[in-house]
Design an enzyme around this catalytic site. Structure first.
Site, PDB file in Angstrom:
ATOM      1  N   HIS A  18     -57.358 -27.690 -13.797  1.00 46.08           N
ATOM      2  CA  HIS A  18     -56.468 -28.858 -13.701  1.00 46.08           C
ATOM      3  C   HIS A  18     -55.735 -28.867 -12.361  1.00 46.08           C
ATOM      4  O   HIS A  18     -54.660 -28.289 -12.226  1.00 46.08           O
ATOM      5  CB  HIS A  18     -55.468 -28.813 -14.870  1.00 46.08           C
ATOM      6  CG  HIS A  18     -54.645 -30.056 -15.012  1.00 46.08           C
ATOM      7  ND1 HIS A  18     -54.048 -30.398 -16.199  1.00 46.08           N
ATOM      8  CD2 HIS A  18     -54.312 -31.028 -14.130  1.00 46.08           C
ATOM      9  CE1 HIS A  18     -53.375 -31.530 -16.039  1.00 46.08           C
ATOM     10  NE2 HIS A  18     -53.518 -31.925 -14.785  1.00 46.08           N
ATOM     11  N   HIS A  20     -54.894 -31.488  -8.701  1.00 43.28           N
ATOM     12  CA  HIS A  20     -54.910 -32.808  -8.063  1.00 43.28           C
ATOM     13  C   HIS A  20     -54.958 -32.585  -6.556  1.00 43.28           C
ATOM     14  O   HIS A  20     -53.930 -32.315  -5.945  1.00 43.28           O
ATOM     15  CB  HIS A  20     -53.631 -33.586  -8.410  1.00 43.28           C
ATOM     16  CG  HIS A  20     -53.422 -33.849  -9.877  1.00 43.28           C
ATOM     17  ND1 HIS A  20     -53.724 -35.048 -10.469  1.00 43.28           N
ATOM     18  CD2 HIS A  20     -52.928 -33.067 -10.870  1.00 43.28           C
ATOM     19  CE1 HIS A  20     -53.427 -35.005 -11.773  1.00 43.28           C
ATOM     20  NE2 HIS A  20     -52.927 -33.807 -12.037  1.00 43.28           N
ATOM     21  N   LEU A  21     -56.154 -32.662  -5.959  1.00 44.29           N
ATOM     22  CA  LEU A  21     -56.274 -32.326  -4.534  1.00 44.29           C
ATOM     23  C   LEU A  21     -56.064 -33.511  -3.582  1.00 44.29           C
ATOM     24  O   LEU A  21     -56.136 -33.347  -2.375  1.00 44.29           O
ATOM     25  CB  LEU A  21     -57.605 -31.629  -4.246  1.00 44.29           C
ATOM     26  CG  LEU A  21     -57.803 -30.281  -4.960  1.00 44.29           C
ATOM     27  CD1 LEU A  21     -59.054 -29.570  -4.431  1.00 44.29           C
ATOM     28  CD2 LEU A  21     -56.597 -29.355  -4.845  1.00 44.29           C
ATOM     29  N   HIS A 137     -54.375 -36.916 -21.098  1.00 46.06           N
ATOM     30  CA  HIS A 137     -53.031 -36.675 -20.594  1.00 46.06           C
ATOM     31  C   HIS A 137     -52.133 -37.377 -21.605  1.00 46.06           C
ATOM     32  O   HIS A 137     -52.205 -38.587 -21.752  1.00 46.06           O
ATOM     33  CB  HIS A 137     -52.944 -37.333 -19.219  1.00 46.06           C
ATOM     34  CG  HIS A 137     -51.604 -37.280 -18.612  1.00 46.06           C
ATOM     35  ND1 HIS A 137     -51.325 -36.487 -17.555  1.00 46.06           N
ATOM     36  CD2 HIS A 137     -50.464 -37.918 -18.918  1.00 46.06           C
ATOM     37  CE1 HIS A 137     -50.077 -36.648 -17.213  1.00 46.06           C
ATOM     38  NE2 HIS A 137     -49.521 -37.505 -18.034  1.00 46.06           N
ATOM     39  N   ASP A 261     -52.087 -27.560 -13.037  1.00 41.37           N
ATOM     40  CA  ASP A 261     -51.693 -28.938 -12.752  1.00 41.37           C
ATOM     41  C   ASP A 261     -51.150 -29.057 -11.327  1.00 41.37           C
ATOM     42  O   ASP A 261     -50.193 -29.796 -11.076  1.00 41.37           O
ATOM     43  CB  ASP A 261     -50.660 -29.449 -13.773  1.00 41.37           C
ATOM     44  CG  ASP A 261     -50.621 -30.971 -13.838  1.00 41.37           C
ATOM     45  OD1 ASP A 261     -51.331 -31.629 -13.052  1.00 41.37           O
ATOM     46  OD2 ASP A 261     -49.861 -31.502 -14.673  1.00 41.37           O
ATOM     47  N   ALA A 279     -43.129 -36.506  -9.337  1.00 45.66           N
ATOM     48  CA  ALA A 279     -43.365 -35.447 -10.326  1.00 45.66           C
ATOM     49  C   ALA A 279     -44.617 -34.668  -9.960  1.00 45.66           C
ATOM     50  O   ALA A 279     -45.657 -35.251  -9.673  1.00 45.66           O
ATOM     51  CB  ALA A 279     -43.508 -36.053 -11.714  1.00 45.66           C
TER      52      ALA A 279
HETATM   53  O1  DOR Z   1     -46.412 -33.837 -12.567  1.00 48.67           O
HETATM   54  C1  DOR Z   1     -47.428 -34.502 -12.501  1.00 48.67           C
HETATM   55  N1  DOR Z   1     -48.067 -34.715 -11.342  1.00 48.67           N
HETATM   56  N2  DOR Z   1     -47.917 -35.043 -13.597  1.00 48.67           N
HETATM   57  C2  DOR Z   1     -48.940 -35.903 -13.582  1.00 48.67           C
HETATM   58  O2  DOR Z   1     -49.290 -36.405 -14.590  1.00 48.67           O
HETATM   59  C3  DOR Z   1     -49.612 -36.257 -12.344  1.00 48.67           C
HETATM   60  C4  DOR Z   1     -49.371 -35.282 -11.306  1.00 48.67           C
HETATM   61  C5  DOR Z   1     -49.641 -35.861  -9.970  1.00 48.67           C
HETATM   62  O3  DOR Z   1     -50.786 -36.286  -9.738  1.00 48.67           O
HETATM   63  O4  DOR Z   1     -48.746 -35.896  -9.134  1.00 48.67           O
HETATM   64 ZN    ZN Z   2     -52.329 -33.261 -13.933  1.00 55.40          ZN
HETATM   65 ZN    ZN Z   3     -50.831 -34.734 -16.423  1.00 53.50          ZN
END
Ligand code: DOR
Ligand code: ZN
Ligand code: ZN
Length: 395
Positions: A18, A20-21, A137, A261, A279
């Site tokens: 999990h 996010h790049l 999610h 994450d 976030a």
């Molecule tokens: O904290 C988070 N960051 N929650 C998410 O659902 C997306 C992620 C983001 O891509 O920044």
């Molecule tokens: Zn995520």
């Molecule tokens: Zn998420």
């Protein structure tokens, strides 16, 4: 090539399922190249990358483009998620098989980017369309503004906020499980973060798999006072009751996957005043040391960690190697030195955004080598060779 592993533990290649790049998107924050470089420095041999980029990854042309970027620039192997949208529901079944994605990702709650399917009818349509793995999610939208702790003014409404938030997360998860029962389709619930959800999901183990995040196993709400915006993620860091519930679930075998994450944002976005702070926390480089420290503290065994970060992801997402279901690829290893104690420092972070919520955090146990399909890509903090990453194959 001879690698001296005297005094080390040789683990199967650890996976962060999990991350996010941010490619395509904002290269000043992260790219596939920088994020996978951070990953191998942190002892990972593969990462599975989320589709909420800019633009989002939702069709076969974009997946083909992204696979090309993996082959050109990735230091470790990568699984790619495809995002579900209202428009691509009819194509999802074909996409997940033909394009070799690790899973369809459904944002059933608010998130960065504009992928979102929230209503029951939409969610049910996605559930019925997917042939194999769908990852959800599960947070609810109105949570974000309502309950994000006011870390700048001392959180006067934290208790109220916590209550709302737990209710909302629970609601989202309950709704997903009702639909999974109705459709008979299994669901992988990402970043389950509350005691209530974990207890509830225990009755659905036949039809759900569960991911818990490293941050939810490590941080409690005191982090807001210490880190301000650099503690804000979604779902949020919660109080100790939830952290202990997460560990109990890990111990009882009610958790399948631990991920980070990893969600980099610029410092400016993290420092925006409440409630507009972005976030998401970085974690791709720190998840292994932090989890090794939990091993040293007796929270879990090395075997259990290998299960949660290698066999678990392989099982849930259906990793195949040479046509067979596999716990990994040939000669993927993470070398760890449990005798090494080291402090995580921001200067070590390779992601261009340049920050970690774990600056100053001491870890007993450290990744000292990363071997991707026989290529030594990291040894003692040095990235070696060339980017050898490939797309991971899935059942
Ligand atoms: O904290 C988070 N960051 N929650 C998410 O659902 C997306 C992620 C983001 O891509 O920044
Ligand atoms: Zn995520
Ligand atoms: Zn998420």
């Amino acid at each position: 090539e001879v690698v001296d592993c005297k005094g080390l533990h040789v683990l199967p290649g650890l996976v962060d399922a999990h991350v996010h790049l941010r490619e395509p998107g904002d290269a000043s924050v992260e790219t596939i190249g920088t994020g996978t470089r951070a990953a191998v420095l942190g002892g990972l041999t593969a990462v599975f990358d989320m589709p909420n980029t800019s633009p989002a990854i939702t069709d076969s042309a974009q997946l083909a483009w992204k696979r090309g970027r993996v082959e050109e620039t990735a230091w470790c192997d990568m699984g790619l998620y495809v995002g579900a949208t209202r428009r691509n529901i009819p194509e999802l079944a074909a996409l997940e098989v033909e394009e070799n994605v690790c899973a369809i990702k459904v944002f059933a709650g608010s998130s960065t980017g504009d992928l979102m399917i929230e209503d029951d009818a939409g969610l049910e349509a996605v559930m019925r369309s997917g042939r194999r793995r769908i990852a959800y999610h599960s947070e609810d939208e109105y949570r974000l503004r309502e309950r994000k702790p006011n870390y700048q003014t001392g959180m006067p409404h934290r208790m109220h906020a916590e209550w709302r938030d737990v209710e909302c997360a629970f609601l989202g998860t309950r709704r997903l499980m009702a639909l999974a029962r109705k459709t008979g389709r299994p669901a992988h619930i990402l970043h389950v973060s509350t005691a209530e959800e974990l207890e509830y999901l225990a009755d659905f183990r036949d039809i759900c798999t569960v991911e818990v995040l490293m941050n939810h196993l490590t941080q409690t709400d005191e982090a807001y006072d210490r880190l301000g915006g650099y503690a804000v993620m979604n779902p949020p860091i919660r109080d100790k009751r939830h952290l202990e519930a997460a560990w109990a679930a890990v111990r009882d075998g009610r958790v399948d996957v631990v991920g980070s994450d990893h969600a980099p944002h610029s410092r400016a976005a993290k420092e925006r005043p409440w409630p507009d702070c972005a976030a998401g926390l970085t974690g791709v480089q720190t998840i292994v040391p932090v989890m090794l420290d939990h091993v040293s503290n007796g929270r879990l065994s090395l075997m259990r960690l290998a299960d949660l970060m290698c066999a678990g992801p392989a099982r849930v997402y259906g990793v195949v190697n040479k046509g067979r279901l596999s716990v990994g690829y040939d000669a993927d290893f993470t070398l760890v030195d449990m005798a090494k104690s080291r402090v995580i420092e921001e200067s070590w972070i390779a992601s261009p955004c340049g920050w970690t919520p774990f600056d100053g955090h001491r870890c007993q146990g450290w990744p000292v080598g990363t071997i991707v399909r026989g290529h030594v890509v990291m040894r003692e903090d040095e990235v070696l060779g060339t980017p050898v990453g490939r797309p991971v194959a899935f059942r």
